[in-house]
Write an enzyme that holds these catalytic residues in place. Structure first.
Site, PDB file in Angstrom:
ATOM      1  N   HIS A 253       0.867  -1.175   0.000  1.00  0.00           N
ATOM      2  CA  HIS A 253       0.000   0.000   0.000  1.00  0.00           C
ATOM      3  C   HIS A 253       0.900   1.222   0.000  1.00  0.00           C
ATOM      4  O   HIS A 253       1.869   1.278   0.749  1.00  0.00           O
ATOM      5  CB  HIS A 253      -0.899  -0.027   1.237  1.00  0.00           C
ATOM      6  CG  HIS A 253      -2.048   0.923   1.166  1.00  0.00           C
ATOM      7  ND1 HIS A 253      -1.883   2.269   1.244  1.00  0.00           N
ATOM      8  CD2 HIS A 253      -3.375   0.710   1.004  1.00  0.00           C
ATOM      9  CE1 HIS A 253      -3.071   2.857   1.148  1.00  0.00           C
ATOM     10  NE2 HIS A 253      -3.999   1.925   0.990  1.00  0.00           N
ATOM     11  N   ARG A 273      -6.762  10.296  -0.095  1.00  0.00           N
ATOM     12  CA  ARG A 273      -6.553  10.789  -1.463  1.00  0.00           C
ATOM     13  C   ARG A 273      -7.878  10.890  -2.213  1.00  0.00           C
ATOM     14  O   ARG A 273      -8.116  11.845  -2.929  1.00  0.00           O
ATOM     15  CB  ARG A 273      -5.566   9.873  -2.200  1.00  0.00           C
ATOM     16  CG  ARG A 273      -4.119  10.130  -1.775  1.00  0.00           C
ATOM     17  CD  ARG A 273      -3.165   9.073  -2.314  1.00  0.00           C
ATOM     18  NE  ARG A 273      -3.280   7.815  -1.579  1.00  0.00           N
ATOM     19  CZ  ARG A 273      -3.320   6.618  -2.120  1.00  0.00           C
ATOM     20  NH1 ARG A 273      -3.231   6.477  -3.430  1.00  0.00           N
ATOM     21  NH2 ARG A 273      -3.442   5.543  -1.369  1.00  0.00           N
TER      22      ARG A 273
END
Ligand code: FAD
Ligand code: SF4
Ligand code: SF4
Ligand code: FES
Lengths: 636, 251
Positions: A253, A273
């Protein structure tokens, strides 16, 4: 032989995360007497940590969404190595599985018209993730846990016993599957394990076992995964004669915490995000614009202006490159840090503070706010976070039949959730795991019910010999003389995997890793534990070590064989994607005390599914020979 | 930044035990759980402790640190002076299994006694419609990570084993409130909360709210509204008559 606790069931579900609970609910609803066995307390499985959401093309926020678009995104994310049938079933069935959760009592965040709200996530064309703030996994697990309880209440009303048809064996670890090999081909007869609390052994007799044990992250040092992720299900399947596919593909990740050291690796959800957070380097540059690969040029914005417009007007603008699939973002961060443009503690900056008002951040990302405040002393509404890649998810897993989740090679064995392989190809999209758990958990319950019907009266039996062998293996660490402490071995194994089989790999380092893993075999065999059998974490770890080692070896050997870079497998000595390799799955089998890897052609995608893509896109992934046959097959 | 801390950890099992002293390294940014793990890796390999997420999300690592109910993974070492002795003991309200691990099955048994969500009749999956403002109240309670720190703290059962039979505890009260406030739950749960789960034994000390790591306003948002509405329901003369007659034996 001492007197060992024994139980007889129709099906044993190993694992109480999303996949295991959904499977158990289905099995019990089909009338099977079902046991759920898990290493932690009920309701604490790894699924509880999932943050961002569940991907399902319900089309609540953008009505253009449908299963075909979801299928397309999933295949793109996995670089077309996915098992197409799993990706198809997943995209088609995810909405029903999410809606069903509402009938169990789940409370998702809502849209203005009262439907389930959906948020943007990397690689998903439309807002698709059903969510509850950033604690979606908690909602999922609690909902399924409470559904299990409600079924138990029904059983209580009918039989006077809450546990007559569905019982949870919590803090109980399975160490061996028991196999009946009388007729030649192995078939499941049961499972063997121990109670963590007392150290006493327990035997389950059952013709069907559903593996739902999750992942392997604890073979790496920097990981978002908990102690449970020791690859038990992967190892149990391999040792009983089943096979693991795609083990070279591990998702790092892009955004884990990097500081302070004790929390290094803990996840920072992608929703940061999705909701507007941007990545910058030490020079303040939004560097993701420099890393948009050719295959994605058409779908992502190339200027900051366009990227920023997308948050409010997604139909007329392309999405920001911060939302590229995870493998792309993780590699980009890795490159920035290597080039000396990292943050003070060796990551990059992730900033929402300048993008959203403080109150909005606290409402949309409450647990991130909490996590940084309490663990790092950072106020994310006022300053940027520091983040870097962390081992997060394994795409590889047990090779299964897509429709029934039956494991290849062992009758009566099923696998669903992170422990199963194929669904996500070389890279999983965020949100596609929770939906995977529900879709294939449900199918595993059905698969087991069908299997039981098929074998009717001919139940396999557990022999005293099987139990004696399993018992001996489990007790061996107490008898070993002069071996090492399990914690030391584990720490060194994790370091080896981090250093040599991590996010960027090469042939020499992988060969070195395999040699080192070989030397761990003797150390693991000789591991020494002290103390008694009651709740002894040292002993528990000692029993996990062989599993960690087996999956580590599978990973390293498959990674060495695949001479290309694709999704969660990056070779700096073979940096490009190679379309010949797209046609190949690597399959790992247990052999002697190690792992053998071989190539296997991947299933051919039927033309009606290929027809969902433009030929110009397929050309990036398929060989011309493959596409030649297709021009008549229907792709536009 | 690195220093040697004095730790005192309860070790033992259901037959007895006591505090054991350790001197152990502490580094910058660490939490109590890190130190317990370091003890396991270096001095006490069989030291029993529960944990999973190490990020305050799973509610496994509950213990009492210097007498205060806490998640060990969310208790930073820099909240203690370097020369302070840090004492870690298991939750007091539940029977010890070993070291820091207690038997919390009480909570699972109580959870099983609360009737589950009752879906509305005639609404198909996919057709549920609810407004954010309406789900928000129940969502607060669904943040619960089942750390059972509130259960551990509540004086009604902390030193009163005899009350456990009749009293479900604050964790279960928020579950009842959550279901009661669920816009589509089709059951009324107020009187039941009072009569079957011991809501009446709570005297609103708010200790549960103070220890909740999820900052759920257990007392103000769940217990008090439930109590108030129980009163309303009970003194509604028609309901009152109905429930009394229903309970009379032989009828
Ligand atoms: C921090 C974090 C955030 C994430 N966020 C998201 C997200 O937003 N969206 C998304 O889609 N995915 C997300 N993921 C991924 C997703 O959470 C996992 O892939 C998924 O929860 C795995 O579920 P599972 O049911 O396969 O297994 P798990 O939930 O991991 O459960 C495994 C179960 O198996 C049991 N078990 C294991 N071995 C044994 C054994 N030997 N004996 C008995 N029991 C055993 C364990 O005790 C446990 O109960 C996230 C992952 C992490 C780590
Ligand atoms: S407010 Fe009630 S439930 Fe909470 S601690 Fe006090 S008595 Fe217990
Ligand atoms: S209400 Fe709070 S203190 Fe009580 S169990 Fe839930 S999270 Fe823990
Ligand atoms: S380990 Fe999960 S809350 Fe502490």
């Amino acid at each position: 032989m001492s007197q060992i606790e024994r139980h007889s069931y129709d099906v044993i579900v190993i694992g109480a995360g999303g996949a295991g609970l959904r499977a158990a609910i289905e099995a019990r609803s089909r009338g099977l007497r079902t046991a759920i066995v898990c290493k932690s307390l009920f309701g604490k499985a790894h699924t509880v940590m999932a943050e961002g959401g569940i991907a399902a093309a319900m089309g609540n926020v953008n009505s253009n969404d449908n299963w075909q678009v979801h299928f397309r995104d999933t295949m793109r994310g996995g670089k077309f190595l996915n098992n197409y049938r799993m990706a198809e079933l997943h995209a088609k069935e995810a909405p029903q599985r999410v809606w069903e959760l509402e009938t169990y009592g789940a409370l998702f965040d809502r849209t203005k018209d009262g439907k389930i709200s959906q948020r943007n996530f990397g690689g998903h064309e439309y807002p698709r993730l059903a969510h509850v703030g950033d604690r979606t996994g908690l909602e999922l697990i609690r909902t399924l846990q409470q559904k299990v309880v409600s079924l138990q209440q029904e059983d209580f009303a009918a039989t006077g016993d809450y546990e007559s048809h569905l019982k949870v064996f919590a803090e109980c670890s399975i160490t061996d599957l028991l196999l009946d090999e009388a007729s030649g081909a192995p078939r499941i007869a049961g499972a063997f394990g121990y109670w963590r609390e007392t150290g006493e052994f327990i035997v389950f007799e059952a013709p069907a076992v559903i593996l739902a044990t999750g992942g392997i992250g604890k073979s790496f040092k920097v990981t978002s995964n908990s102690w449970e992720y020791t690859g038990d299900g992967h190892a149990l399947a391999a040792r009983s004669g089943s096979r693991l596919i795609n083990m070279e593909f591990v998702q790092f990740h892009p955004t884990g915490m990097v500081w302070p050291p004790s929390v290094k690796g803990i996840l920072v959800t992608e929703s940061v995000r999705g909701d507007g957070g941007v990545l910058t380097n030490s020079e303040g540059r939004r560097f993701m614009f420099d890393y948009i690969p050719d295959v994605f040029k058409k779908q992502y914005a190339t200027t900051e202006e366009e990227a920023d417009r997308w948050y409010t007007d997604p139909d007329n603008n392309k999405r920001p490159p911060e939302l590229l699939p995870r493998d792309e973002v993780a590699r980009a961060i890795n490159s920035e840090v290597k080039a000396g443009r990292g943050s003070p503690h060796g990551g990059v900056f992730l900033d929402v503070s300048k993008r959203l008002p403080a109150e909005t951040i606290k409402a949309k990302l409450p647990s991130m706010y909490h996590q940084f405040k309490e663990l790092a002393g950072v106020d994310i509404t006022a300053e940027p976070m520091e983040v870097g890649p962390t081992c997060h998810y394994v795409m590889g897993g047990v090779e299964v039949d897509p429709d029934s989740t039956a494991a290849v090679g062992v009758a009566g064995l099923f696998a669903a959730g992170e422990v199963a392989g194929g669904m996500h190809g070389s890279n999983r999209l965020g949100g596609n795991s929770l939906s995977d758990l529900l879709v294939f958990g449900h199918r595993a319950g059905l698969g087991a019910a069908d299997y039981l019907q098929g074998i009717a009266g001919s139940r396999p039996s557990v022999t005293p010999q099987m139990v004696a062998t399993a018992e001996q293996t489990a007790l061996q660490p107490f008898h070993n003389e002069g071996g090492e402490n399990p914690y030391t071995i584990h720490a060194e194994l994790q370091q080896t995997m981090n250093d040599l089989v991590g996010i960027i790999r090469n042939g020499a380092e992988l060969a070195e890793a395999i040699a080192r893993l070989d030397s761990f075999k003797e150390r693991v065999r000789a591991v020494k534990v002290t103390g008694g059998r009651a709740f002894n974490p040292g002993w528990h770890l000692a029993l996990d070590l062989p599993n960690l080692l087996l999956v580590s070896e599978a990973l390293a050997r498959a990674a060495l064989m695949r001479e290309e870079s694709r999704g969660g497998h990056t070779r700096d000595d073979f940096p490009g994607m190679d379309n010949q390799w797209r046609q190949v799955n690597l399959v790992c089998r247990a052999e002697g005390d190690g792992i053998a890897v071989e190539k296997q052609p991947i299933p051919v995608i039927p033309s009606e599914l290929l027809g969902l893509f433009e030929v110009s896109e397929l050309e990036k992934y398929f060989t011309s020979a493959e596409l030649a046959g297709l021009s008549t097959g229907g792709a536009q | 930044m690195t220093y040697t801390a004095k730790f005192r950890v309860w070790r033992g099992d259901d037959t007895g035990g006591g505090l054991v002293d350790f001197a152990v390294e502490v580094n910058e940014g660490e939490v109590v759980l890190d130190i317990i793990h370091r003890l396991q890796a270096t001095q006490a390999p069989d030291l029993a402790v529960r944990w999973n997420c190490k990020a305050g999300k799973c509610g496994s690592c509950s213990a009492e640190v210097n007498g205060l109910p806490r998640l060990m993974c969310m208790t930073r070492m820099n909240t203690f002076a370097e020369d302070e002795v840090v004492t870690v003991t298991p939750l007091r309200t539940f029977p010890v299994i070993r070291d820091l691990v207690t038997n919390v099955s009480f909570n699972y048994i109580k959870a099983r006694q609360i009737p589950a969500f009752a879906p509305p009749a005639g609404v198909a999956p996919g057709d549920y419609r609810m407004q954010q403002v309406d789900v928000q109240r129940s969502q607060e309670f669904r943040k619960c990570i089942e750390c059972f720190l509130c259960q551990n703290t509540c004086h009604v059962i902390r030193d009163h084993e005899e009350n456990k039979e009749a009293f479900a505890g604050p964790r279960m009260f928020i579950r009842l409130a959550e279901l009661d406030m669920h816009p589509l739950d089709s059951k009324d749960r107020k009187v039941e909360a009072q009569e079957d789960h011991g809501l009446g034994m709570c005297n609103i000390t708010k200790c549960c709210t103070e220890v909740c790591p999820e900052h759920i306003k257990i007392t103000d948002n769940a217990i008090i509204p439930m109590k108030e509405r129980v009163v309303d329901v009970k003194y509604d003369p028609l309901r009152w008559l109905g429930s009394k007659i229903g309970k009379r034996p032989g009828l």
